[in-house]
Design an enzyme around this catalytic site. Structure first.
Site, PDB file in Angstrom:
ATOM      1  N   LYS A 106       0.797  -1.094  -0.012  1.00 50.44           N
ATOM      2  CA  LYS A 106      -0.129   0.056  -0.108  1.00 50.44           C
ATOM      3  C   LYS A 106       1.089   1.194   0.153  1.00 50.44           C
ATOM      4  O   LYS A 106       0.549   2.107  -0.665  1.00 50.44           O
ATOM      5  CB  LYS A 106      -0.818   0.148   1.382  1.00 50.44           C
ATOM      6  CG  LYS A 106      -2.172  -0.951   1.237  1.00 50.44           C
ATOM      7  CD  LYS A 106      -2.920  -0.726   2.367  1.00 50.44           C
ATOM      8  CE  LYS A 106      -3.721  -1.989   2.865  1.00 50.44           C
ATOM      9  NZ  LYS A 106      -4.588  -1.598   3.730  1.00 50.44           N
ATOM     10  N   LYS A 118       2.511  -3.966  10.931  1.00 52.37           N
ATOM     11  CA  LYS A 118       0.969  -4.322  11.671  1.00 52.37           C
ATOM     12  C   LYS A 118       1.200  -4.891  12.871  1.00 52.37           C
ATOM     13  O   LYS A 118       2.169  -5.660  13.203  1.00 52.37           O
ATOM     14  CB  LYS A 118       0.362  -5.312  10.489  1.00 52.37           C
ATOM     15  CG  LYS A 118      -1.056  -5.425  10.702  1.00 52.37           C
ATOM     16  CD  LYS A 118      -1.697  -4.090  10.038  1.00 52.37           C
ATOM     17  CE  LYS A 118      -3.252  -4.335   9.784  1.00 52.37           C
ATOM     18  NZ  LYS A 118      -3.799  -3.433   8.778  1.00 52.37           N
ATOM     19  N   THR A 202     -10.506   6.258   4.800  1.00 61.63           N
ATOM     20  CA  THR A 202     -10.404   4.560   3.605  1.00 61.63           C
ATOM     21  C   THR A 202     -11.810   5.001   3.085  1.00 61.63           C
ATOM     22  O   THR A 202     -11.326   4.499   1.939  1.00 61.63           O
ATOM     23  CB  THR A 202     -10.365   3.451   4.941  1.00 61.63           C
ATOM     24  OG1 THR A 202      -9.431   3.573   6.023  1.00 61.63           O
ATOM     25  CG2 THR A 202     -10.251   2.280   4.122  1.00 61.63           C
ATOM     26  N   ASN A 233     -16.204   1.032  10.006  1.00 60.79           N
ATOM     27  CA  ASN A 233     -15.935   2.329   9.970  1.00 60.79           C
ATOM     28  C   ASN A 233     -15.796   2.533   8.229  1.00 60.79           C
ATOM     29  O   ASN A 233     -16.439   3.633   7.792  1.00 60.79           O
ATOM     30  CB  ASN A 233     -14.337   2.495  10.296  1.00 60.79           C
ATOM     31  CG  ASN A 233     -13.873   3.786   9.903  1.00 60.79           C
ATOM     32  OD1 ASN A 233     -13.260   4.097   8.867  1.00 60.79           O
ATOM     33  ND2 ASN A 233     -13.872   4.805  10.684  1.00 60.79           N
ATOM     34  N   SER A 360      -3.082   8.894   7.175  1.00 62.51           N
ATOM     35  CA  SER A 360      -2.101   8.889   8.417  1.00 62.51           C
ATOM     36  C   SER A 360      -0.984   9.556   8.223  1.00 62.51           C
ATOM     37  O   SER A 360      -0.343  10.029   9.111  1.00 62.51           O
ATOM     38  CB  SER A 360      -1.843   7.233   8.559  1.00 62.51           C
ATOM     39  OG  SER A 360      -2.959   6.775   9.484  1.00 62.51           O
TER      40      SER A 360
HETATM   41  N1  GLU Z   1      -5.146  -0.086   9.384  1.00 59.03           N
HETATM   42  C1  GLU Z   1      -5.183   0.787   7.908  1.00 59.03           C
HETATM   43  C2  GLU Z   1      -4.722  -0.179   6.883  1.00 59.03           C
HETATM   44  O1  GLU Z   1      -4.966  -1.282   6.892  1.00 59.03           O
HETATM   45  C3  GLU Z   1      -4.484   2.041   8.043  1.00 59.03           C
HETATM   46  C4  GLU Z   1      -3.034   1.921   8.526  1.00 59.03           C
HETATM   47  C5  GLU Z   1      -2.460   3.207   8.726  1.00 59.03           C
HETATM   48  O2  GLU Z   1      -2.986   4.177   8.850  1.00 59.03           O
HETATM   49  O3  GLU Z   1      -1.241   3.291   9.075  1.00 59.03           O
HETATM   50  O4  GLU Z   1      -4.641   0.259   5.912  1.00 59.03           O
END
Ligand code: GLU
Length: 426
Positions: A106, A118, A202, A233, A360
């Protein structure tokens, strides 16, 4: 234009692969297509670091419960690692590892100066009190504090974690370090250094790529029939954004079941009545199952819940022309192949759900500068990044004649591959 796919050899795809094996398979094929150095796969097939922790928590009834948590850091050649923390009973080591690898992709697709990370804790926050959750959140930060920090690894929300949990974690980290550290974690409440637009980012990202996909497939978004699986969310904000853009949201679901109305659902009513975990369908007597909803007639299907929802078993029955993966890992590799062969345009998770980490990143930049942006500025910058990301993944899929998932991995791995080579790691 239909995208041909024969890129991951059929014999290499086994339906019962776990998420980690699946991710390794796509990374391997992407690196082969990129003709990268052989050692690169050896390095990138697992996270550089995985910390497993045991967190004792005093429960409200006086007992002590010990929770298991993880933090995985896939690769930090491009920059500090970044990614959310999930609280869920099904969290496993494999899942956290795979999720950290997806975060690298990503960040690569969207050009952020991060590698993937993660975290997760095996717990069921739906059965815990507010104060138990606070003690668990603070205990987790104490347990992982050595390997995280604003220039090392920056956590964020994920499944069943929110801005309150980020606030407790930021407070715990700041106390440990004895200085204010807003850049340690993102997804914070605004007053503690959160960014405008982070909560809905998101979903806004999914909306941006859905619009691009609809353009490619010549489906006008106004009036398009959309089904969204999941009303947490991402799913709930998404229902609102797409409804506001004129799409007809005809199906939604939560953990208890699904609602379906070919005339379009009353989205505002559902949003007002959902609880903080996104449950709303229990208020209705006429419900479908999640499985039934996925195969209903629609133009755009958006799985926004959990992993492994579209598999070899139901992929052939999916009616949608576009599948946008707002959740992480909702489609297996076999199902990806079945859908692509049918001419369905898949917008893969590593692209579709990247809006959260992009905002973020904006939050972290604002924290580091101590200067805060307007909501319009955040949304505009997000739109530019995700539109470019969508187009470069699509163009790669056409040029290399691979499906959209493999194309996304090829684009997403480019920066980390270059970075490990420049650093002399491979
Ligand atoms: N948990 C979200 C994701 O899977 C956001 C991660 C973030 O903002 O660092 O992309």
């Amino acid at each position: 234009m239909a995208v041909e796919t024969r890129s991951i050899e059929k014999q290499d795809i086994k339906e019962n692969m776990n998420v980690l094996e699946r991710t390794q398979q796509v990374i391997k094929t992407a690196l082969q297509k990129m003709r990268s150095n052989e050692n690169t796969y050896e390095l990138l097939k697992e996270p550089l670091r995985l910390l497993t922790v045991r967190i004792p928590v005093k429960m409200d009834d006086g007992s002590v419960k010990v929770f298991t948590g993880y933090r995985a850091q896939h690769n930090d050649a491009v920059g500090p690692t970044k990614g959310g923390i999930r609280f869920h009973p099904d969290v496993t080591e494999e899942e956290v590892k795979a999720l950290s690898m997806w975060m690298s992709i990503k960040c690569g697709i969207t050009g952020l100066p991060y590698g993937g990370g993660k975290g997760g804790i095996q717990c069921d926050p739906r059965e815990m009190s507010f104060s138990e959750l606070e003690r668990l959140s603070r205990g987790y930060v104490r347990a992982i504090s050595q390997i995280v920090g604003p220039t090392k690894d920056i956590p964020a929300p994920d499944v069943f974690t929110n801005s309150q949990i980020m606030a407790w974690m930021m407070d715990e980290y700041s106390r440990l370090r004895e200085f204010d550290s807003p850049g340690f974690i993102t997804g914070k409440p605004m007053v503690l250094g959160g960014s405008q637009g982070r909560e809905s980012s998101t979903a806004l990202g999914v909306t941006i790529v859905t619009k691009e996909a609809a353009k490619l497939k010549n489906i006008p978004l106004a009036g398009a029939k959309v089904i969204i699986q999941g009303f947490g969310n991402a799913g709930s904000f998404l229902a609102k954004f797409l409804h506001d853009a004129g799409a007809k949201v005809i199906g939604i679901s939560d953990a208890f079941g699904a609602l379906y109305d070919p005339q379009g659902l009353d989205i505002n009513y559902l949003l007002e009545n959902r609880d903080s975990f996104g449950s709303v369908t229990h208020l209705f007597t006429k419900r479908l199952t999640n499985e039934e909803l996925l195969v209903k007639d629609c133009d755009i299907l958006i799985p926004a819940a959990i992993e492994n929802q579209i598999t070899e078993k139901n992929a052939g029955d999916i009616k949608a022309k576009i599948v946008v993966e707002a959740a992480n890992g909702p489609t297996t590799l076999k199902a990806t192949q079945i859908l692509t062969d049918k001419g369905v345009l898949i917008v893969p998770d590593v692209l579709a759900s990247a809006g959260g980490v992009v905002v973020s990143y904006f939050e972290w930049v604002q924290n580091n500068q101590g200067y805060y942006w307007s909501a319009e500025e955040v949304d505009e910058k997000l739109e530019i990044i995700l539109t470019d990301a969508f187009l470069s993944v699509y163009q790669t899929s056409v040029q290399k004649e691979v499906d959209m998932r493999l194309a996304a991995y090829i684009v997403g791995l480019k920066r980390v591959v270059e970075a490990v080579e420049w650093r002399g790691w491979v």
